[in-house]
Design a protein around this motif. Structure first.
Motif, PDB file in Angstrom:
ATOM      1  N   ILE A 190      -7.624   9.267  31.569  1.00  0.00           N
ATOM      2  CA  ILE A 190      -6.837   8.157  30.665  1.00  0.00           C
ATOM      3  C   ILE A 190      -5.585   8.260  30.853  1.00  0.00           C
ATOM      4  O   ILE A 190      -4.777   9.273  30.692  1.00  0.00           O
ATOM      5  N   THR A 191      -4.816   7.039  31.195  1.00  0.00           N
ATOM      6  CA  THR A 191      -3.295   7.067  31.659  1.00  0.00           C
ATOM      7  C   THR A 191      -2.527   6.689  30.491  1.00  0.00           C
ATOM      8  O   THR A 191      -1.371   7.175  30.219  1.00  0.00           O
ATOM      9  N   ASP A 192      -2.972   5.788  29.733  1.00  0.00           N
ATOM     10  CA  ASP A 192      -2.174   5.108  28.486  1.00  0.00           C
ATOM     11  C   ASP A 192      -2.968   4.522  27.437  1.00  0.00           C
ATOM     12  O   ASP A 192      -4.281   4.528  27.593  1.00  0.00           O
ATOM     13  N   ASP A 193      -2.487   3.975  26.420  1.00  0.00           N
ATOM     14  CA  ASP A 193      -3.055   3.675  25.097  1.00  0.00           C
ATOM     15  C   ASP A 193      -3.985   2.381  25.639  1.00  0.00           C
ATOM     16  O   ASP A 193      -5.074   2.267  25.331  1.00  0.00           O
ATOM     17  N   GLU A 194      -3.448   1.426  26.762  1.00  0.00           N
ATOM     18  CA  GLU A 194      -4.048   0.170  26.907  1.00  0.00           C
ATOM     19  C   GLU A 194      -5.372   0.552  27.821  1.00  0.00           C
ATOM     20  O   GLU A 194      -6.571   0.280  27.506  1.00  0.00           O
ATOM     21  N   ALA A 195      -5.364   1.690  28.608  1.00  0.00           N
ATOM     22  CA  ALA A 195      -6.709   2.283  29.387  1.00  0.00           C
ATOM     23  C   ALA A 195      -7.447   2.904  28.274  1.00  0.00           C
ATOM     24  O   ALA A 195      -8.738   2.877  28.525  1.00  0.00           O
ATOM     25  N   LEU A 196      -7.030   3.600  27.381  1.00  0.00           N
ATOM     26  CA  LEU A 196      -7.818   4.302  26.559  1.00  0.00           C
ATOM     27  C   LEU A 196      -8.733   3.225  25.609  1.00  0.00           C
ATOM     28  O   LEU A 196      -9.972   3.304  25.514  1.00  0.00           O
ATOM     29  N   VAL A 197      -8.091   2.084  25.105  1.00  0.00           N
ATOM     30  CA  VAL A 197      -8.807   1.070  24.530  1.00  0.00           C
ATOM     31  C   VAL A 197      -9.866   0.358  25.324  1.00  0.00           C
ATOM     32  O   VAL A 197     -11.103   0.384  24.942  1.00  0.00           O
ATOM     33  N   SER A 198      -9.592   0.127  26.602  1.00  0.00           N
ATOM     34  CA  SER A 198     -10.462  -0.526  27.443  1.00  0.00           C
ATOM     35  C   SER A 198     -11.715   0.504  27.917  1.00  0.00           C
ATOM     36  O   SER A 198     -12.779  -0.120  27.994  1.00  0.00           O
ATOM     37  N   GLU A 199     -11.435   1.955  27.810  1.00  0.00           N
ATOM     38  CA  GLU A 199     -12.734   2.903  27.978  1.00  0.00           C
ATOM     39  C   GLU A 199     -13.374   3.060  26.976  1.00  0.00           C
ATOM     40  O   GLU A 199     -14.501   3.400  27.239  1.00  0.00           O
ATOM     41  N   SER A 200     -13.035   2.481  25.888  1.00  0.00           N
ATOM     42  CA  SER A 200     -13.797   2.794  24.778  1.00  0.00           C
ATOM     43  C   SER A 200     -14.783   1.951  24.312  1.00  0.00           C
ATOM     44  O   SER A 200     -14.627   0.743  24.170  1.00  0.00           O
ATOM     45  N   ILE A 201     -15.406   2.211  23.155  1.00  0.00           N
ATOM     46  CA  ILE A 201     -16.259   1.332  22.367  1.00  0.00           C
ATOM     47  C   ILE A 201     -15.739   0.910  21.125  1.00  0.00           C
ATOM     48  O   ILE A 201     -15.281   1.666  20.149  1.00  0.00           O
ATOM     49  N   ARG A 202     -15.724  -0.496  20.929  1.00  0.00           N
ATOM     50  CA  ARG A 202     -15.123  -0.963  19.663  1.00  0.00           C
ATOM     51  C   ARG A 202     -15.809  -0.740  18.624  1.00  0.00           C
ATOM     52  O   ARG A 202     -17.521  -1.069  18.630  1.00  0.00           O
ATOM     53  N   LEU A 203     -15.481  -0.527  17.481  1.00  0.00           N
ATOM     54  CA  LEU A 203     -16.340  -0.058  16.159  1.00  0.00           C
ATOM     55  C   LEU A 203     -16.173  -1.509  15.264  1.00  0.00           C
ATOM     56  O   LEU A 203     -14.985  -1.829  15.189  1.00  0.00           O
ATOM     57  N   PRO A 204     -17.080  -1.606  14.404  1.00  0.00           N
ATOM     58  CA  PRO A 204     -18.569  -1.235  14.457  1.00  0.00           C
ATOM     59  C   PRO A 204     -19.291  -1.685  15.521  1.00  0.00           C
ATOM     60  O   PRO A 204     -19.069  -2.736  16.115  1.00  0.00           O
ATOM     61  N   GLU A 205     -20.242  -0.777  15.860  1.00  0.00           N
ATOM     62  CA  GLU A 205     -21.266  -1.316  16.779  1.00  0.00           C
ATOM     63  C   GLU A 205     -22.626  -1.587  16.357  1.00  0.00           C
ATOM     64  O   GLU A 205     -23.556  -1.810  17.327  1.00  0.00           O
ATOM     65  N   VAL A 206     -23.024  -1.211  15.325  1.00  0.00           N
ATOM     66  CA  VAL A 206     -24.336  -1.174  14.781  1.00  0.00           C
ATOM     67  C   VAL A 206     -24.393  -2.695  13.755  1.00  0.00           C
ATOM     68  O   VAL A 206     -23.616  -2.920  12.925  1.00  0.00           O
ATOM     69  N   ALA A 207     -25.649  -3.517  14.006  1.00  0.00           N
ATOM     70  CA  ALA A 207     -25.873  -4.467  13.245  1.00  0.00           C
ATOM     71  C   ALA A 207     -26.217  -4.228  11.976  1.00  0.00           C
ATOM     72  O   ALA A 207     -26.777  -3.153  11.674  1.00  0.00           O
ATOM     73  N   ASP A 208     -26.268  -5.341  10.959  1.00  0.00           N
ATOM     74  CA  ASP A 208     -26.857  -5.226   9.821  1.00  0.00           C
ATOM     75  C   ASP A 208     -28.099  -5.058   9.638  1.00  0.00           C
ATOM     76  O   ASP A 208     -28.911  -5.875  10.564  1.00  0.00           O
ATOM     77  N   THR A 209     -28.684  -4.101   8.821  1.00  0.00           N
ATOM     78  CA  THR A 209     -30.072  -4.258   8.668  1.00  0.00           C
ATOM     79  C   THR A 209     -30.585  -4.237   7.050  1.00  0.00           C
ATOM     80  O   THR A 209     -29.522  -4.584   6.439  1.00  0.00           O
ATOM     81  N   ASN A 210     -31.858  -4.408   6.959  1.00  0.00           N
ATOM     82  CA  ASN A 210     -32.225  -4.303   5.401  1.00  0.00           C
ATOM     83  C   ASN A 210     -32.152  -3.161   4.526  1.00  0.00           C
ATOM     84  O   ASN A 210     -31.996  -3.178   3.502  1.00  0.00           O
ATOM     85  N   VAL A 211     -32.055  -2.107   5.289  1.00  0.00           N
ATOM     86  CA  VAL A 211     -31.800  -0.705   4.750  1.00  0.00           C
ATOM     87  C   VAL A 211     -30.400  -0.440   4.579  1.00  0.00           C
ATOM     88  O   VAL A 211     -29.743  -0.581   5.303  1.00  0.00           O
ATOM     89  N   VAL A 212     -30.314   0.225   3.291  1.00  0.00           N
ATOM     90  CA  VAL A 212     -28.663   0.522   3.000  1.00  0.00           C
ATOM     91  C   VAL A 212     -28.859   2.039   3.538  1.00  0.00           C
ATOM     92  O   VAL A 212     -29.506   3.086   2.953  1.00  0.00           O
ATOM     93  N   ASN A 213     -28.043   2.558   4.336  1.00  0.00           N
ATOM     94  CA  ASN A 213     -27.814   3.745   4.967  1.00  0.00           C
ATOM     95  C   ASN A 213     -26.425   4.346   4.095  1.00  0.00           C
ATOM     96  O   ASN A 213     -25.299   3.822   4.077  1.00  0.00           O
ATOM     97  N   VAL A 214     -26.702   5.473   3.356  1.00  0.00           N
ATOM     98  CA  VAL A 214     -25.637   6.263   2.627  1.00  0.00           C
ATOM     99  C   VAL A 214     -25.494   7.400   3.286  1.00  0.00           C
ATOM    100  O   VAL A 214     -26.553   8.337   3.554  1.00  0.00           O
ATOM    101  N   VAL A 215     -24.108   7.837   3.834  1.00  0.00           N
ATOM    102  CA  VAL A 215     -24.023   9.261   4.216  1.00  0.00           C
ATOM    103  C   VAL A 215     -23.257  10.098   3.140  1.00  0.00           C
ATOM    104  O   VAL A 215     -22.623   9.723   2.352  1.00  0.00           O
ATOM    105  N   ALA A 216     -23.896  11.518   3.286  1.00  0.00           N
ATOM    106  CA  ALA A 216     -23.601  12.543   2.179  1.00  0.00           C
ATOM    107  C   ALA A 216     -23.160  13.901   2.938  1.00  0.00           C
ATOM    108  O   ALA A 216     -23.495  13.932   4.015  1.00  0.00           O
TER     109      ALA A 216
END
Length: 268
Positions: A146-172
Motif C-alpha cells: 500500500i502506497t497511500d490512503d487512496e490505494a488503501l481505500v481502493s484495496e479494501s472492502i467497504r463496510l457494511p458488507e452483509v445484507a439485512d436478514t430476519n434474524v437479529v444478531n447480538v454480539v457479546a
C-alpha cells in the motif's frame, strides 16, 4: 489541526502486530496490574512501537495510551486533537491464544473520534473508519503493498458488507457477559429470532461495522481506549455508539477515563 494518514497508522499497527506476535509464539509470562487486570510483555512492546511510530510521524499530537503514564486531567483537558491507544486490546484472549486480540488507535478531535484503526494480528485484518470517508476492511494487511490512503481505500472492502436478514444478531463479550446484557438479549427475543455471537476485544465493534451483528450491548465497565477506535469505525459505517444513561453519542477525554454502559447499533 494536523492531518493524519491512515496509511501511516497501518504501518504503525503492523509494527505493533509484529512485536505482539514475537511474544505470542513463545510461552507467555503474565504480570498483574494494580486493578488485577493482566499485563504481558506484548502489551509493553506494542505500546513502545506505537509511541515511537506516532511520535516520529506526528510529534505535535499528544498520545493517551493504556500502557502509558497517567496524564493529569489538567494537562489533557484542553487537548483539541490526540491519539487514544490500546496497544493490546483483549489481553485475556491473547493469553488464551485464541487470536481475538487487537491493536487499537483512534484520533480524537473535539471530544469525538474522527478516525479509528483496529488491527487483528492473527487474522492479519485491518479495519479502519474515517469521518466523511467511510469504514473499510483490509484482509491480508501485512502482505499488501500500500502506497497511500487512496490505494488503501481502493484495496479494501467497504463496510457494511452483509445484507439485512430476519434474524437479529447480538454480539457479546467472550470474557464479560453481564446479567444486564442477558436481559437485553431476552428483550429482543420477545418478537424476533435472536442469534448471539461472541467475540473478544474490539472485534465486537468490527462485527457491527461489517453488518454481521446488529447490536453490541456493553453493560459492564470499559475504559476510553477500549472503545475509541471501534466507535470511529462503527460511526463511519453508518452505525451508532450511544450512552446507556442518556442515549447521547459517546464522547472522550473525560476526567474519569472509565466508560459507563453503552450500546452499539449497526446501520440498518
Amino acid at each position: 489541526m494536523t492531518d493524519v494518514s491512515i496509511k501511516k497508522l497501518l504501518d504503525v499497527s503492523l509494527e505493533a502486530g509484529r512485536e505482539i506476535f514475537d511474544v505470542y509464539e513463545k510461552d507467555i509470562e503474565v504480570e498483574t496490574k494494580e486493578d488485577d487486570s493482566p499485563l504481558t510483555k506484548a502489551d509493553q512492546r506494542s505500546h513502545q512501537a506505537i509511541m515511537k511510530g506516532l511520535q516520529t510521524a506526528y510529534s505535535d499530537i499528544p498520545v493517551l495510551s493504556e500502557e502509558g503514564t497517567d496524564i493529569p486531567y489538567e494537562e489533557r483537558k484542553d487537548w483539541t486533537q490526540f491519539f487514544l491507544v490500546d496497544p493490546l486490546d483483549g489481553t485475556k484472549e491473547f493469553i488464551k491464544k485464541n487470536g481475538e486480540f487487537t491493536v487499537n488507535i483512534a484520533l480524537i478531535e473535539g471530544k469525538y473520534p474522527t478516525l479509528g484503526v483496529i488491527y487483528a494480528p492473527v487474522l492479519d485484518t485491518f479495519y479502519f473508519g474515517r469521518e466523511g470517508v467511510g469504514a473499510f476492511k483490509l484482509e491480508d494487511a501485512s502482505k499488501k503493498d500500500i502506497t497511500d490512503d487512496e490505494a488503501l481505500v481502493s484495496e479494501s472492502i467497504r463496510l457494511p458488507e452483509v445484507a439485512d436478514t430476519n434474524v437479529v444478531n447480538v454480539v457479546a463479550s467472550r470474557s464479560h457477559m453481564s446479567a444486564e446484557t442477558e436481559e437485553f438479549i431476552e428483550g429482543l427475543r420477545k418478537d424476533r429470532e435472536v442469534d448471539v455471537v461472541t467475540a473478544g476485544s474490539s472485534l465486537k465493534f468490527c462485527l457491527v461495522a461489517e453488518g454481521k451483528a446488529d447490536y453490541y450491548p456493553r453493560y459492564a465497565p470499559t475504559m476510553e481506549w477500549d472503545t475509541g477506535a471501534g466507535q470511529a469505525i462503527v460511526e463511519a459505517s453508518g452505525g451508532k455508539v450511544i450512552r446507556h444513561e442518556d442515549e447521547e453519542r459517546f464522547y472522550y477525554n473525560r476526567e474519569n477515563l472509565k466508560n459507563g454502559w453503552f450500546l452499539v447499533e449497526r446501520n440498518h
